[in-house]
Design a protein around this motif. Structure first.
Motif, short mmCIF file in Angstrom:
data_model
loop_
_atom_site.label_atom_id
_atom_site.label_comp_id
_atom_site.label_asym_id
_atom_site.label_seq_id
_atom_site.Cartn_x
_atom_site.Cartn_y
_atom_site.Cartn_z
N GLN A 10 111.80 72.28 44.71
CA GLN A 10 112.94 71.53 44.21
C GLN A 10 113.38 72.04 42.83
O GLN A 10 114.58 72.23 42.57
N ALA A 11 112.40 72.28 41.96
CA ALA A 11 112.73 72.78 40.62
C ALA A 11 113.35 74.18 40.68
O ALA A 11 114.29 74.49 39.95
N ARG A 14 116.89 74.14 41.57
CA ARG A 14 117.71 73.66 40.46
C ARG A 14 117.81 74.69 39.32
O ARG A 14 118.38 74.43 38.28
N GLN A 16 115.11 76.25 37.74
CA GLN A 16 113.97 76.27 36.83
C GLN A 16 112.85 77.10 37.44
O GLN A 16 112.32 76.76 38.51
#
Length: 204
Positions: A10-11, A14, A16
């Motif tokens: 998920q990071a 996004r 990251q």
């Protein structure tokens, strides 16, 4: 529900980065191409060929890793164990970042000429590249060579050598006969890359 792995995915989506530090490859600090000559060299023309060859090999390593060098040095020495006068010196210069073999050959041979002394028999020389950086990461306001043209020529050179074998196409300054090449009488067999050198089993 997806635990730590799902959280990292998920990071990443996004923007990251979640790569562990050991998984991020560090840029090499230097690349060296140095060899002992197959015999002691007295003539500058032969030493110049060897230095040009070492610069060519160092340039190939740079391009393989997508790097350019902004600093170049050339070491040269006599043999301390053959009774000749001991002489060891190196010269260095800061250059416009490049991986072009022609540029590196020019700088390396110019440096080598400044430290070569007649009448000495030389045992070893080399080319060391440092201050490495990703290719194209720095602009060239006063570049002496067209970067895109240079990249195209080097890409063509690498493509030919990748298809037909290393050294198939090379700068003329590296020599034809290469009488200075290291002796290979004790070279280990290349079992993994040369079928003709594979170990053969015979029955008694």
């Amino acid at each position: 529900m997806l635990t730590v792995v799902g959280g990292r995915v998920q990071a990443e989506l996004r923007g990251q980065s979640c790569l562990p530090l050991p998984d991020i490859a560090a840029i090499r600090k230097s690349i060296a191409s140095t060899r002992t000559f197959g015999r002691l060299l007295l003539k500058w023309e032969e030493i110049r060929e060897a230095i040009a060859h070492y610069a060519t090999r160092a340039a190939e390593k740079l391009r393989e890793e997508g790097l350019e060098a902004a600093h170049l040095s050339v070491p040269m020495q006599t043999n301390p164990h053959d009774g000749d006068p001991w002489y060891a010196k190196h010269a260095a210069v800061t250059i416009v970042p490049t991986s072009d073999a022609k540029d590196l050959i020019r700088h390396a041979t110019e440096l080598g000429r400044t430290i070569w002394i007649p009448r000495y028999r030389y045992f070893k020389a080399g080319v060391i590249l440092s201050d490495l950086r990703p290719a194209g990461s720095q602009g060239r306001m006063f570049a002496s060579r067209n970067p895109s043209q240079s990249a195209a020529v080097m890409a063509a050179l690498d493509a030919v050598n990748a298809r037909f074998g290393s050294g198939t196409l090379r700068p003329g300054s590296t020599g034809l006969k290469r009488t200075w090449s290291p002796r290979q009488s004790l070279l280990s067999a290349r079992y993994t890359t040369r079928l003709e050198e594979i170990v053969r089993a015979t029955s008694w």
